[in-house]
Design a protein around this motif. Sequence first.
Motif, PDB file in Angstrom:
ATOM      1  N   TRP A 330       0.856  -1.187   0.000  1.00  0.00           N
ATOM      2  CA  TRP A 330       0.000   0.000   0.000  1.00  0.00           C
ATOM      3  C   TRP A 330       0.888   1.232   0.000  1.00  0.00           C
ATOM      4  O   TRP A 330       1.958   1.253   0.616  1.00  0.00           O
ATOM      5  CB  TRP A 330      -0.908   0.013   1.219  1.00  0.00           C
ATOM      6  CG  TRP A 330      -1.906   1.139   1.207  1.00  0.00           C
ATOM      7  CD1 TRP A 330      -1.767   2.373   1.762  1.00  0.00           C
ATOM      8  CD2 TRP A 330      -3.195   1.120   0.583  1.00  0.00           C
ATOM      9  NE1 TRP A 330      -2.890   3.128   1.534  1.00  0.00           N
ATOM     10  CE2 TRP A 330      -3.787   2.380   0.818  1.00  0.00           C
ATOM     11  CE3 TRP A 330      -3.913   0.160  -0.126  1.00  0.00           C
ATOM     12  CZ2 TRP A 330      -5.052   2.704   0.343  1.00  0.00           C
ATOM     13  CZ3 TRP A 330      -5.177   0.487  -0.598  1.00  0.00           C
ATOM     14  CH2 TRP A 330      -5.734   1.747  -0.360  1.00  0.00           C
ATOM     15  N   SER A 331       0.462   2.260  -0.691  1.00  0.00           N
ATOM     16  CA  SER A 331       1.225   3.511  -0.744  1.00  0.00           C
ATOM     17  C   SER A 331       0.279   4.627  -1.150  1.00  0.00           C
ATOM     18  O   SER A 331      -0.867   4.387  -1.560  1.00  0.00           O
ATOM     19  CB  SER A 331       2.369   3.401  -1.757  1.00  0.00           C
ATOM     20  OG  SER A 331       1.858   3.252  -3.074  1.00  0.00           O
ATOM     21  N   ASP A 332       0.752   5.845  -1.068  1.00  0.00           N
ATOM     22  CA  ASP A 332      -0.047   6.976  -1.546  1.00  0.00           C
ATOM     23  C   ASP A 332      -0.351   6.824  -3.031  1.00  0.00           C
ATOM     24  O   ASP A 332      -1.438   7.205  -3.489  1.00  0.00           O
ATOM     25  CB  ASP A 332       0.707   8.290  -1.303  1.00  0.00           C
ATOM     26  CG  ASP A 332       0.767   8.666   0.172  1.00  0.00           C
ATOM     27  OD1 ASP A 332      -0.043   8.126   0.964  1.00  0.00           O
ATOM     28  OD2 ASP A 332       1.632   9.502   0.533  1.00  0.00           O
ATOM     29  N   ALA A 333       0.604   6.251  -3.776  1.00  0.00           N
ATOM     30  CA  ALA A 333       0.378   6.062  -5.213  1.00  0.00           C
ATOM     31  C   ALA A 333      -0.755   5.076  -5.469  1.00  0.00           C
ATOM     32  O   ALA A 333      -1.560   5.265  -6.391  1.00  0.00           O
ATOM     33  CB  ALA A 333       1.665   5.568  -5.879  1.00  0.00           C
ATOM     34  N   VAL A 334      -0.840   4.026  -4.666  1.00  0.00           N
ATOM     35  CA  VAL A 334      -1.934   3.060  -4.811  1.00  0.00           C
ATOM     36  C   VAL A 334      -3.264   3.742  -4.549  1.00  0.00           C
ATOM     37  O   VAL A 334      -4.239   3.567  -5.292  1.00  0.00           O
ATOM     38  CB  VAL A 334      -1.727   1.872  -3.850  1.00  0.00           C
ATOM     39  CG1 VAL A 334      -2.978   0.995  -3.800  1.00  0.00           C
ATOM     40  CG2 VAL A 334      -0.525   1.046  -4.273  1.00  0.00           C
ATOM     41  N   LEU A 335      -3.329   4.542  -3.491  1.00  0.00           N
ATOM     42  CA  LEU A 335      -4.571   5.236  -3.159  1.00  0.00           C
ATOM     43  C   LEU A 335      -4.928   6.262  -4.230  1.00  0.00           C
ATOM     44  O   LEU A 335      -6.099   6.382  -4.625  1.00  0.00           O
ATOM     45  CB  LEU A 335      -4.430   5.912  -1.792  1.00  0.00           C
ATOM     46  CG  LEU A 335      -5.662   6.653  -1.275  1.00  0.00           C
ATOM     47  CD1 LEU A 335      -6.879   5.729  -1.205  1.00  0.00           C
ATOM     48  CD2 LEU A 335      -5.374   7.263   0.095  1.00  0.00           C
ATOM     49  N   ASP A 336      -3.948   7.011  -4.712  1.00  0.00           N
ATOM     50  CA  ASP A 336      -4.214   7.999  -5.767  1.00  0.00           C
ATOM     51  C   ASP A 336      -4.777   7.322  -7.016  1.00  0.00           C
ATOM     52  O   ASP A 336      -5.733   7.821  -7.633  1.00  0.00           O
ATOM     53  CB  ASP A 336      -2.927   8.749  -6.120  1.00  0.00           C
ATOM     54  CG  ASP A 336      -2.470   9.695  -5.022  1.00  0.00           C
ATOM     55  OD1 ASP A 336      -3.270   9.991  -4.117  1.00  0.00           O
ATOM     56  OD2 ASP A 336      -1.298  10.124  -5.071  1.00  0.00           O
ATOM     57  N   ALA A 337      -4.182   6.189  -7.399  1.00  0.00           N
ATOM     58  CA  ALA A 337      -4.650   5.469  -8.590  1.00  0.00           C
ATOM     59  C   ALA A 337      -6.065   4.943  -8.377  1.00  0.00           C
ATOM     60  O   ALA A 337      -6.893   4.963  -9.303  1.00  0.00           O
ATOM     61  CB  ALA A 337      -3.694   4.321  -8.915  1.00  0.00           C
ATOM     62  N   ALA A 338      -6.354   4.477  -7.162  1.00  0.00           N
ATOM     63  CA  ALA A 338      -7.692   3.966  -6.867  1.00  0.00           C
ATOM     64  C   ALA A 338      -8.733   5.078  -6.930  1.00  0.00           C
ATOM     65  O   ALA A 338      -9.847   4.877  -7.438  1.00  0.00           O
ATOM     66  CB  ALA A 338      -7.698   3.310  -5.489  1.00  0.00           C
ATOM     67  N   GLU A 339      -8.384   6.254  -6.427  1.00  0.00           N
ATOM     68  CA  GLU A 339      -9.333   7.362  -6.481  1.00  0.00           C
ATOM     69  C   GLU A 339      -9.551   7.833  -7.914  1.00  0.00           C
ATOM     70  O   GLU A 339     -10.677   8.191  -8.290  1.00  0.00           O
ATOM     71  CB  GLU A 339      -8.830   8.503  -5.592  1.00  0.00           C
ATOM     72  CG  GLU A 339      -8.904   8.129  -4.105  1.00  0.00           C
ATOM     73  CD  GLU A 339      -8.482   9.250  -3.180  1.00  0.00           C
ATOM     74  OE1 GLU A 339      -7.515   9.965  -3.516  1.00  0.00           O
ATOM     75  OE2 GLU A 339      -9.112   9.400  -2.106  1.00  0.00           O
ATOM     76  N   ALA A 340      -8.495   7.810  -8.724  1.00  0.00           N
ATOM     77  CA  ALA A 340      -8.657   8.174 -10.133  1.00  0.00           C
ATOM     78  C   ALA A 340      -9.528   7.142 -10.849  1.00  0.00           C
ATOM     79  O   ALA A 340     -10.379   7.503 -11.685  1.00  0.00           O
ATOM     80  CB  ALA A 340      -7.282   8.259 -10.804  1.00  0.00           C
ATOM     81  N   ARG A 341      -9.349   5.865 -10.542  1.00  0.00           N
ATOM     82  CA  ARG A 341     -10.170   4.814 -11.154  1.00  0.00           C
ATOM     83  C   ARG A 341     -11.632   4.993 -10.750  1.00  0.00           C
ATOM     84  O   ARG A 341     -12.536   4.880 -11.585  1.00  0.00           O
ATOM     85  CB  ARG A 341      -9.649   3.443 -10.736  1.00  0.00           C
ATOM     86  CG  ARG A 341     -10.557   2.283 -11.137  1.00  0.00           C
ATOM     87  CD  ARG A 341      -9.927   0.939 -10.826  1.00  0.00           C
ATOM     88  NE  ARG A 341      -9.040   0.523 -11.892  1.00  0.00           N
ATOM     89  CZ  ARG A 341      -7.771   0.173 -11.736  1.00  0.00           C
ATOM     90  NH1 ARG A 341      -7.216   0.205 -10.518  1.00  0.00           N
ATOM     91  NH2 ARG A 341      -7.049  -0.196 -12.775  1.00  0.00           N
ATOM     92  N   LEU A 342     -11.872   5.256  -9.476  1.00  0.00           N
ATOM     93  CA  LEU A 342     -13.241   5.437  -9.007  1.00  0.00           C
ATOM     94  C   LEU A 342     -13.912   6.607  -9.732  1.00  0.00           C
ATOM     95  O   LEU A 342     -15.069   6.505 -10.162  1.00  0.00           O
ATOM     96  CB  LEU A 342     -13.241   5.676  -7.496  1.00  0.00           C
ATOM     97  CG  LEU A 342     -14.597   5.837  -6.826  1.00  0.00           C
ATOM     98  CD1 LEU A 342     -15.442   4.582  -6.962  1.00  0.00           C
ATOM     99  CD2 LEU A 342     -14.409   6.204  -5.337  1.00  0.00           C
TER     100      LEU A 342
END
Length: 424
Positions: A330-342
């Motif tokens: 898990w990382s900030d990059a994972v969260l950022d990508a998930a929010e962009a996907r959502l």
Amino acid sequence: MRSWPVPAVPSLSGDGIPLSLYDTADDEVRRVRTDWPSGEVGIYVCGITPYDSTHLGHAATYVTFDLVHRQLLDNGHRVHFVENITDVDDPLFERAERDGVDWRDLGTSQINLFRSDMEALSVIPPREYIGAMESVNEVIDLITRLLEVGAAYILDDEYADIYVDHTFTPRFGYESRYDALTMAEFFAERGGDPERAGKRHPLDALVWRVHRDGEPAWEAPFGAGRPGWHVECSAIATNRLGSSFAIQGGGRDLRFPHHEFSAAHAEAALGCERMADHYVHTGMIGLDGTKMSKSLGNLVFVSKLTAAGHDPSAVRLGLYVHHYREDRDWSDAVLDAAEARLARWRDAAAVADALPVDIAAPLVGAVRQALADDLDTPTVLHLIDSWCDTVVPETGATESPATGGAGAGAELRTLCDALLGVRL
């Protein structure tokens, strides 16, 4: 014990696809058994020990079994989901002493936080959410049975603690499939007491700890005390789901000793060959390339992510990037990508509201198939990404209309909500 509110889970059109999961004991992916005499599919998932907030390692496990729950519901099955909470245990006492608080107050505060985190993540609550303290009488009954059949023995020392002879069940070791050296290593690391004097074998596990000063205790025919960890789950699970049931689940660190012993205790006491038809384990979560653990202080807490404004659906999508059995980061990059996907999926759903609903039918079938194949969430993400990339250019739209239509966009929202717990 009170759980948390049940989220609204919509019904998806069409037919579900039978679920197959990897079974640790048999080392294969196979169909989940659903033809139980009770007419229900029994699932038992090991809950938290409430001495710290819900971190992403916890979330990954409970989201995974929420996916299992959702796939079974999509196939029209009745699910009897049971989860425990170890609200009396050494780690809880140690943390309370360190922080100068009462262990009961600490437990209550963390249980409340766990409930709110699960609600935020749209995790379907267990039908029965059982604390260790409220199940002590059930544990006493199981230990009594273990003593009666000769599986348990009482130490001949000042405390007279009770242990179970792990060789009593000849198939001991079938669940984890670890060799003796690995078992000994994990037993010592994960709450066992191999050096305890008077035991018949270093691997024998504690089922009843006779009262010590400063510890809580319950009266029992064999002396006041408190249960061991593994036997609590044996009693809670089998008293609600029967001596055999469909799935026992938890994190991979529970594969041994916890799941091995909880199964062995139940099998010894009740005479069943195999407690669970499937033993299912999730991988570990790391942070920026380092294993996430309390000792390292590098935990990411669900409550802090949501308090910072991150959408719980994005947290779920971030956990879906890798397969549930993989150790993942898990990382900030994972969260950022998930929010962009959502955001991309929400935009696509809004555009697709103007399209016929049957355009989404092939996607629904493909997602069902991927999830039925051992919860293949990486493939699911790819399928929905590709569909969104195809649908949005098809309309030529540059701005999204208002959401909430009845076309293909509505079908995408229902799909994501019903099967993934993701709200568009």
